[in-house]
Design a protein around this motif. Structure first.
Motif, PDB file in Angstrom:
ATOM      1  N   CYS A 295       0.842  -1.198   0.000  1.00 40.00           N
ATOM      2  CA  CYS A 295       0.000   0.000   0.000  1.00 40.00           C
ATOM      3  C   CYS A 295       0.872   1.239   0.000  1.00 40.00           C
ATOM      4  CB  CYS A 295      -0.942   0.008   1.212  1.00 40.00           C
ATOM      5  SG  CYS A 295      -0.136  -0.060   2.805  1.00 40.00           S
ATOM      6  N   THR A 301      -4.326   0.385  -1.080  1.00 36.56           N
ATOM      7  CA  THR A 301      -3.764  -0.654  -1.930  1.00 36.56           C
ATOM      8  C   THR A 301      -3.869  -0.188  -3.378  1.00 36.56           C
ATOM      9  OG1 THR A 301      -5.846  -1.845  -2.292  1.00 36.56           O
ATOM     10  CG2 THR A 301      -4.597  -2.372  -0.278  1.00 36.56           C
ATOM     11  N   TYR A 307      -8.090  -0.771   1.609  1.00 39.52           N
ATOM     12  CA  TYR A 307      -6.978  -0.274   2.416  1.00 39.52           C
ATOM     13  C   TYR A 307      -6.410  -1.405   3.273  1.00 39.52           C
ATOM     14  CZ  TYR A 307      -9.069   4.253   1.252  1.00 39.52           C
ATOM     15  OH  TYR A 307      -9.596   5.336   0.584  1.00 39.52           O
ATOM     16  N   LYS A 313       0.383  -5.240   6.507  1.00 39.70           N
ATOM     17  CA  LYS A 313       1.055  -4.486   5.439  1.00 39.70           C
ATOM     18  C   LYS A 313       2.571  -4.471   5.625  1.00 39.70           C
ATOM     19  CE  LYS A 313       0.905   0.197   7.423  1.00 39.70           C
ATOM     20  NZ  LYS A 313       0.886  -0.278   8.811  1.00 39.70           N
TER      21      LYS A 313
END
Length: 467
Positions: A295, A301, A307, A313
């Motif tokens: 991201c 993303t 997201y 992440k």
């Protein structure tokens, strides 16, 4: 018929839980999907239970040190006036009670169909399909599976990770720890204090390899002083089980070694919880090697409206970073939604603090010395290092192990980073972090009037070691 929501949050960790509440309070129809328990790793398997158990370990440690402070219990068997030597008191540990206290304080599938549709397997086994305008992924990480030849021969109850180690009902006679990072050291020291023999096997040259070598050297001295055996630059390459013992062969600088223990803790890595999400169906890009969702600095993303927050992440994998991810999306999706011209919140230049709950604690914020010299190659980088035995409050409490270290840009006077390996190191670090957030020069801390006697007043004297 599928149900439609304005927002769908997958995972109720330290970002997903408050974010779902914020969306709901903003009048948005919100769905929160959780496979196990609300609160995520921190509350259920991470910070809360581990620090609860570490507190028990510290009580055992202080109980054994009672004579150092002139405090004696009936079990000492000797009167204070006739005390000879400095032998430690024997302390009995009720591991079941330690586990019960931890449990009392901490009181399966979902996947993408496409970029807006999620199939959810409910607790009763039924499946439900839901759709959402915005989807936020906060599924976190879990301990990596052990990758060691022969480990399948070891009884499963003897093999532990950072979650299952906290469910032991007895203290291991000898705990073998694979991994010398934050998790391995916290648990290694904890179980040593509870009465186990402990051996740590660390592949790298240093414990906690992210830290500067002078910090890790001091930490190594401390854990060895506590009676923990540490093998550096050592790799476990095979395991077996015989006569009620786990046997591990390791390659070390001195040659091959054979170690034996009652239990083994794998503390050498974590992996993101993404395998059940079916990310390709939604077109979401991820790190092909480790699986972390990719991201940008606004947590978006590559797929619009999706997201990623928290550990899923990628690093830094800290609870407070996950919570700050919540702040970023709350700002961008709720607070700024009525003002498109507002400056978006991002993770760019985010100041990252953390604390390893060894004893003494290791608190750090900002850049390490090696990072500062790399990031600012043309700047005059200086450091100030002071042993904790120069700190009056540490001496008064007989907790003077470790050191503190500051990294500054001498051209600007700005503090770039700070570490405190010492008693309440995280709290001392937070003082310096506040100064960094306010862009205060290091001289402001040197010239401040701090209460005496306090750990904070060490920030008067630290700068005398600047070089």
């Amino acid at each position: 018929m599928s149900k439609h929501f304005d927002y769908i949050i997958i995972g109720s960790g330290q970002a997903g839980t408050p974010l779902s509440t914020a969306f709901a309070k903003a009048g948005k129809k919100t769905a929160l999907i959780e496979r196990a328990h609300v609160g995520g790793c921190c509350v259920n398997e991470g910070c809360t239970p581990t620090k609860t158990m570490i507190a028990s370990g510290r009580v055992a440690y202080l109980a054994r040190r009672g004579q150092d402070y002139g405090v004696h219990t009936p079990s000492d068997g000797i009167a204070a006036k006739t005390l000879e030597g400095n032998s430690q008191n024997e302390v009995s540990v009720d591991m079941a009670k330690v586990r019960e206290r931890k449990r009392n304080i901490v009181t399966d599938s979902r996947s993408f169909v496409d970029s807006k549709t999620i199939k959810v397997k409910m607790g009763d086994g039924k499946e439900e399909t839901i759709t959402g305008d915005v989807i936020c992924i906060n599924t976190g990480e879990r301990p990596a599976s052990p990758n060691l030849s022969g480990i399948e021969t070891v009884p499963k109850e003897r093999i532990r990770d950072s979650t299952s180690i906290m469910e032991l009902g007895e203290v291991p006679s000898h705990l073998l720890v694979v991994g010398g990072g934050y998790i391995g050291l916290e648990f290694g020291q904890l179980f040593r204090r509870l009465g186990a023999e402990v051996t740590i096997i660390q592949r790298g040259k240093h414990l906690m390899p992210r830290e500067d070598p002078d910090i890790t050297s001091a930490l190594l001295e401390i854990v060895r002083e506590d009676g923990i055996t540490v093998h550096l630059e050592a790799a476990a390459h095979s395991a077996s089980y015989a006569s009620g013992q786990i046997h591990i062969s390791i390659k070390a600088p001195t040659g091959d070694l054979n170690l034996s223990g009652s239990h083994i803790l794998f503390a050498s890595g974590r992996v993101p919880n993404v395998e059940s999400l079916n990310l390709p169906a939604a077109g979401i890009k991820f790190d092909g090697k480790k699986g972390y969702i990719l991201c940008n600095d606004k947590l978006e993303t590559n797929v619009p409206g999706i997201y990623a927050l928290g550990d899923v992440k990628g690093p830094p994998a800290f609870t407070h970073i996950s919570y700050d991810d919540f702040r970023i999306l709350q700002t961008n999706l709720i607070t700024n939604s009525s003002n498109p011209s507002a400056k978006p919140a991002t993770i760019t230049d985010r100041l990252v603090p953390y604390v390893a709950y060894t004893d003494p604690q290791l608190g750090h914020v900002g850049l390490h010395e090696y990072e500062a010299r790399t990031k600012y190659p043309n700047a005059t980088i200086k450091t100030a290092k002071m042993p904790m035995n120069y700190v009056a409050r540490a001496l008064e409490t007989d907790e003077s192990r470790g050191l503190m270290k500051a990294v500054i840009n001498a051209d600007t006077g700005m503090i770039l980073g700070f570490s405190c390996l010492g008693v309440e190191g995280g709290e001392v670090m937070a003082i310096v972090q506040t100064a960094m957030m306010g862009n205060l020069r290091w001289e402001v801390l040197r010239d401040a009037v701090w209460a005496h006697p306090s750990l904070a007043e060490s920030l008067n004297n630290l700068w005398g070691f600047l070089e």
